[in-house]
Design a protein around this motif. Structure first.
Motif, PDB file in Angstrom:
ATOM      1  N   GLU A 156       0.813  -1.213   0.000  1.00 37.63           N
ATOM      2  CA  GLU A 156       0.000   0.000   0.000  1.00 37.63           C
ATOM      3  C   GLU A 156       0.848   1.265   0.000  1.00 37.63           C
ATOM      4  O   GLU A 156       0.319   2.373   0.097  1.00 37.63           O
ATOM      5  CB  GLU A 156      -0.936  -0.003   1.209  1.00 37.63           C
ATOM      6  CG  GLU A 156      -1.891  -1.181   1.241  1.00 37.63           C
ATOM      7  CD  GLU A 156      -2.737  -1.220   2.497  1.00 37.63           C
ATOM      8  OE1 GLU A 156      -3.232  -0.156   2.904  1.00 37.63           O
ATOM      9  OE2 GLU A 156      -2.892  -2.305   3.079  1.00 37.63           O
ATOM     10  N   SER A 157       2.163   1.104  -0.089  1.00 40.76           N
ATOM     11  CA  SER A 157       3.034   2.284  -0.035  1.00 40.76           C
ATOM     12  C   SER A 157       4.253   2.114  -0.937  1.00 40.76           C
ATOM     13  O   SER A 157       4.247   2.533  -2.097  1.00 40.76           O
ATOM     14  CB  SER A 157       3.450   2.581   1.409  1.00 40.76           C
ATOM     15  OG  SER A 157       3.967   1.419   2.046  1.00 40.76           O
ATOM     16  N   TYR A 158       5.303   1.463  -0.432  1.00 42.63           N
ATOM     17  CA  TYR A 158       6.581   1.425  -1.150  1.00 42.63           C
ATOM     18  C   TYR A 158       6.548   0.577  -2.427  1.00 42.63           C
ATOM     19  O   TYR A 158       7.472   0.674  -3.244  1.00 42.63           O
ATOM     20  CB  TYR A 158       7.683   0.943  -0.222  1.00 42.63           C
ATOM     21  CG  TYR A 158       7.938   1.904   0.925  1.00 42.63           C
ATOM     22  CD1 TYR A 158       8.559   3.131   0.704  1.00 42.63           C
ATOM     23  CD2 TYR A 158       7.532   1.601   2.221  1.00 42.63           C
ATOM     24  CE1 TYR A 158       8.773   4.024   1.740  1.00 42.63           C
ATOM     25  CE2 TYR A 158       7.732   2.484   3.272  1.00 42.63           C
ATOM     26  CZ  TYR A 158       8.358   3.698   3.026  1.00 42.63           C
ATOM     27  OH  TYR A 158       8.559   4.586   4.051  1.00 42.63           O
ATOM     28  N   LEU A 159       5.522  -0.220  -2.614  1.00 40.71           N
ATOM     29  CA  LEU A 159       5.390  -0.976  -3.857  1.00 40.71           C
ATOM     30  C   LEU A 159       4.372  -0.344  -4.803  1.00 40.71           C
ATOM     31  O   LEU A 159       4.059  -0.927  -5.845  1.00 40.71           O
ATOM     32  CB  LEU A 159       5.002  -2.431  -3.564  1.00 40.71           C
ATOM     33  CG  LEU A 159       6.062  -3.288  -2.862  1.00 40.71           C
ATOM     34  CD1 LEU A 159       5.559  -4.709  -2.672  1.00 40.71           C
ATOM     35  CD2 LEU A 159       7.375  -3.292  -3.635  1.00 40.71           C
ATOM     36  N   ARG A 160       3.871   0.825  -4.454  1.00 37.83           N
ATOM     37  CA  ARG A 160       2.904   1.527  -5.306  1.00 37.83           C
ATOM     38  C   ARG A 160       3.645   2.461  -6.257  1.00 37.83           C
ATOM     39  O   ARG A 160       3.881   3.627  -5.975  1.00 37.83           O
ATOM     40  CB  ARG A 160       1.907   2.298  -4.441  1.00 37.83           C
ATOM     41  CG  ARG A 160       0.896   1.430  -3.724  1.00 37.83           C
ATOM     42  CD  ARG A 160      -0.078   0.761  -4.698  1.00 37.83           C
ATOM     43  NE  ARG A 160      -0.825   1.752  -5.471  1.00 37.83           N
ATOM     44  CZ  ARG A 160      -1.982   2.279  -5.086  1.00 37.83           C
ATOM     45  NH1 ARG A 160      -2.508   1.931  -3.906  1.00 37.83           N
ATOM     46  NH2 ARG A 160      -2.600   3.151  -5.858  1.00 37.83           N
ATOM     47  N   GLY A 161       4.022   1.915  -7.399  1.00 40.92           N
ATOM     48  CA  GLY A 161       4.750   2.706  -8.373  1.00 40.92           C
ATOM     49  C   GLY A 161       3.993   3.927  -8.840  1.00 40.92           C
ATOM     50  O   GLY A 161       4.591   4.989  -9.096  1.00 40.92           O
ATOM     51  N   ASP A 162       2.675   3.815  -8.964  1.00 40.23           N
ATOM     52  CA  ASP A 162       1.886   4.951  -9.423  1.00 40.23           C
ATOM     53  C   ASP A 162       1.964   6.120  -8.441  1.00 40.23           C
ATOM     54  O   ASP A 162       2.100   7.285  -8.847  1.00 40.23           O
ATOM     55  CB  ASP A 162       0.434   4.536  -9.641  1.00 40.23           C
ATOM     56  CG  ASP A 162      -0.206   3.918  -8.399  1.00 40.23           C
ATOM     57  OD1 ASP A 162       0.532   3.432  -7.502  1.00 40.23           O
ATOM     58  OD2 ASP A 162      -1.448   3.913  -8.317  1.00 40.23           O
ATOM     59  N   LYS A 163       1.911   5.824  -7.140  1.00 44.30           N
ATOM     60  CA  LYS A 163       1.993   6.889  -6.142  1.00 44.30           C
ATOM     61  C   LYS A 163       3.382   7.520  -6.118  1.00 44.30           C
ATOM     62  O   LYS A 163       3.522   8.729  -5.916  1.00 44.30           O
ATOM     63  CB  LYS A 163       1.651   6.333  -4.753  1.00 44.30           C
ATOM     64  CG  LYS A 163       0.194   5.959  -4.575  1.00 44.30           C
ATOM     65  CD  LYS A 163      -0.085   5.582  -3.127  1.00 44.30           C
ATOM     66  CE  LYS A 163      -1.562   5.295  -2.894  1.00 44.30           C
ATOM     67  NZ  LYS A 163      -1.855   4.989  -1.465  1.00 44.30           N
ATOM     68  N   ILE A 164       4.402   6.698  -6.316  1.00 48.34           N
ATOM     69  CA  ILE A 164       5.777   7.212  -6.296  1.00 48.34           C
ATOM     70  C   ILE A 164       6.035   8.119  -7.491  1.00 48.34           C
ATOM     71  O   ILE A 164       6.615   9.208  -7.362  1.00 48.34           O
ATOM     72  CB  ILE A 164       6.769   6.034  -6.255  1.00 48.34           C
ATOM     73  CG1 ILE A 164       6.677   5.339  -4.885  1.00 48.34           C
ATOM     74  CG2 ILE A 164       8.191   6.517  -6.513  1.00 48.34           C
ATOM     75  CD1 ILE A 164       7.421   4.034  -4.802  1.00 48.34           C
TER      76      ILE A 164
END
Length: 653
Positions: A58-66
């Protein structure tokens, strides 16, 4: 050079990248999850963006958010660190599609080396020696078992994606192949989303030696010599060093040439590592090494290479990604001295290196390097930070460099003995024992060394009477008082003409300790202890050992060992039933992955009952004694530390 970059990672590697970027005048953007809101990398960066909840999915693997965070903050490039999305080619495509630069290799290079089986077929075509095994696409259990028989036992089942020992099983007998395959597949699926495996010959005395390579976008590729990563537990590296002990000129030449050939075969750009397995059963020979895999990213152990070559690999990454040529050509890269890196983890070495959690109430590292050495502390935590179950439990990397291997090893031992951590179980004592091990000290190391010596390496001597006395004095409040020659101010309980002992209870492991502390007219303390500890007749508080007080506890440090004592609250109620041996509790937060027993079933001591997945590794929970199961956790249940997993039927009185 870039003006601003975003770092798509956390912890010590994010801090490491920030330091180099700051030196080069590059502004940085950090990303963080709920659990990392007050993390060190967030504080160090010029800007920080919240990207989601604590679980990595839900965070560090969310490429779209990064990518969205990079665009919103005006970053020109993204540095992936290692782990998480660093070797995900789809993420690289996302970054490039957004008009940003990925500080690392191309998606094509990552895809070429991302799956171990395909990579090995590619290396065979490039003329790089490959370990014997099955690297095909078919995954039927009958075929894999048949290939294992052809290869010859023992064999190694390995996840074809990822690394770090996850999804890896050694199998010594055909009867064990099916169960090992199932375990490897489950672990690989959980860690990498891919349960496909390959099967390889297990080398009897394997050395894990890797070569640091670096390429640019102009067709240049160089090596920065080798690292030895053979000291491993659970297939994960513990202490790495550069150069490899016992390395011969012939093997170094053959291995580094093969590594550069591998990098050029995929037009590699950026930092990468070619990992080799070496048969050390007859010494290091130029015809006894094989390609294992390529890590298309910066490695955790990159500091030892930097120390012996005088380079900054993160700077090289930034320069190459921004369009520059390699800072140095091969003839300009020289090897100097010896370096070690010790990975300090929150884990219980005595319990099979079980990952631990907790708050780091006390955390101090040596304030200067040992004499004749240089030192680096790579960390992403500070005192007061918590080790959570969501991420890797590494606390720090302690890196030392000296003129030769023995001097560096001495410096490593000294630095570990000066490191103090309290609030979580840590592996500093184990690391110090490994550094002092006779075989390791002699450079006679292979991947099985820790397993062979594990009992000795993880054994810790019980605390001495002096250690217990120091803890008792601290618990009694004596150590919190200012120095004074007046016994009236030294300790509550002093009476004129005679002493009144203050009773202090401590708990160390399974031992309950009663200490009676009294003060003499000269201001010195007497601590009376029951067996098996020796009473300390007189203890000078001003010469007390190193110690740390933290809520409900006292930790006394002796060398690299931290002895932690629980100080019971005399007013707190205890639930003796909760501590009874009729149940098994979760040793850490995790997910109940598989249940192998049922309610009402009679089980025997040592029988596997369920598998708990924590920190992307599987941990088997076995019966502590013969009995009948009254209750057992359900598959898929998320549990916290201390949750009752199995309850046994109580025997009739």
């Amino acid at each position: 050079m870039f003006a601003k970059i975003l770092i798509a990672n956390r912890g010590e590697i994010a801090c490491r990248v920030i330091r180099t970027a700051r030196r080069l005048g590059v502004r940085t953007v950090a990303v963080y999850s709920d659990a990392d809101g007050k993390a060190l990398h967030v504080e160090m960066a010029d800007e920080a963006v919240h990207i989601g909840a604590s679980p990595v999915g839900e965070s560090y693997l969310r490429g779209d958010k990064i990518v969205a965070a990079a665009l919103a903050t005006g970053a020109e490039a993204i540095h992936p660190g290692y782990g998480f999305l660093s070797e995900n080619p789809d993420f690289v495509d996302q970054v490039v599609a957004a008009g940003l630069t990925f500080i690392g290799p191309s998606a094509a290079s990552i895809r070429a080396m991302g799956l171990k089986d395909a990579a090995k077929r590619l290396m065979e075509k490039a003329g790089v020696p490959v370990v014997p095994g099955y690297h095909g696409e078919a995954q039927e259990i009958v075929l894999l078992a048949s290939k294992a028989r052809e290869i010859g036992y023992p064999v190694l089942i390995k996840a074809r994606a990822g690394g770090g020992g996850k999804g890896m099983r050694r199998v010594d007998h055909p009867d064990d192949f099916s169960e090992a395959l199932s375990g490897a597949r489950r672990e690989a699926k959980a860690a990498f989303g891919d349960d496909r495996v390959l099967v390889e010959k297990y080398v009897d005395k394997p050395r894990h030696i890797e070569v640091q390579v670096f390429g640019d976008n102009f067709g240049n590729a160089v090596h920065l010599f080798e690292r030895d990563c053979s000291a491993q537990r659970r297939h994960q590296k513990v202490i790495e060093e550069a150069p490899a002990p016992g390395m011969t000129p012939a093997l170094r030449k053959a291995m580094t040439e093969a590594a550069v050939k591998a990098a050029k075969a995929i037009s590699y750009s950026g930092a990468g590592t070619i990992e080799f397995i070496v048969d050390a059963s007859q010494g290091l020979k130029a015809d006894r090494f094989w390609f294992m895999e390529m890590n298309t990213r910066l490695q955790v152990e990159h500091p030892v290479t930097e120390m012996v070559t005088g380079t900054d690999l993160v700077e090289w990454q930034l320069r190459v990604a921004s369009g520059e040529k390699l800072p140095k050509m091969q003839s300009e890269i020289q090897l100097s001295g010896h370096a070690f890196e010790a990975r300090i983890y929150a884990e219980d070495a005595a319990k099979g290196f079980l990952p631990a959690t907790g708050t780091l109430h006390h955390l101090t590292f040596p304030d200067k390097a040992p004499e004749g050495a240089t030192m680096r502390i790579e960390t992403g935590v500070r005192a007061g930070n918590a080790i959570s179950p969501f991420y890797d439990p590494m606390i720090a990397k302690l890196v030392v460099h000296a003129k030769d291997r023995q001097a560096a090893l001495d410096a490593l031992g000294t630095a570990l003995s000066q490191t103090e951590i309290a609030g979580s179980t840590v592996n500093t004592a184990f690391l110090a024992a490994l550094a002092a091990d006779a075989d390791f000290s002699a450079g006679d190391v292979d991947t099985g060394l820790i397993g062979r010596h594990q009992e000795a390496l993880t054994a810790v001597a019980p605390p001495s009477g002096e250690i217990v006395a120091a803890a008792a004095l601290a618990a009694a409040g004596a150590g919190a008082l200012p120095p004074s020659d007046d016994p009236w101010s030294s300790l509550a309980g002093y009476a004129h003409f005679h002493t009144v002992a203050r009773r202090t209870r401590l708990r160390h492991g399974e031992d309950d300790i009663l200490a009676r502390v009294s003060v003499r007219p000269d201001g010195r303390f007497e601590v009376a202890l029951d067996a098996p500890y020796d009473s300390v007749n007189s203890h000078d508080l001003r010469a007390a050992p190193r110690l740390a007080r933290w809520p409900g506890h006292v930790t006394v440090f002796e060398g690299a060992v931290g002895y932690s004592f629980l100080v019971p609250d005399p007013l707190a109620r205890t639930d003796e039933a909760a501590a009874a041996s009729g149940s098994l509790r979760a040793p850490m937060p995790g997910l109940v992955k598989l249940v192998r027993a049922a309610r009402g079933e009679a089980v025997v001591k040592g029988q596997p009952l369920l598998i708990l997945e924590a920190m992307k590794m599987e941990h088997t929970i076995s019966a502590s004694h013969d009995g009948v199961i009254a209750e057992i956790a359900t598959e898929g249940a998320q549990v916290t530390d201390g949750t009752v997993l199995v309850r046994f039927v109580e025997e009739a009185a």
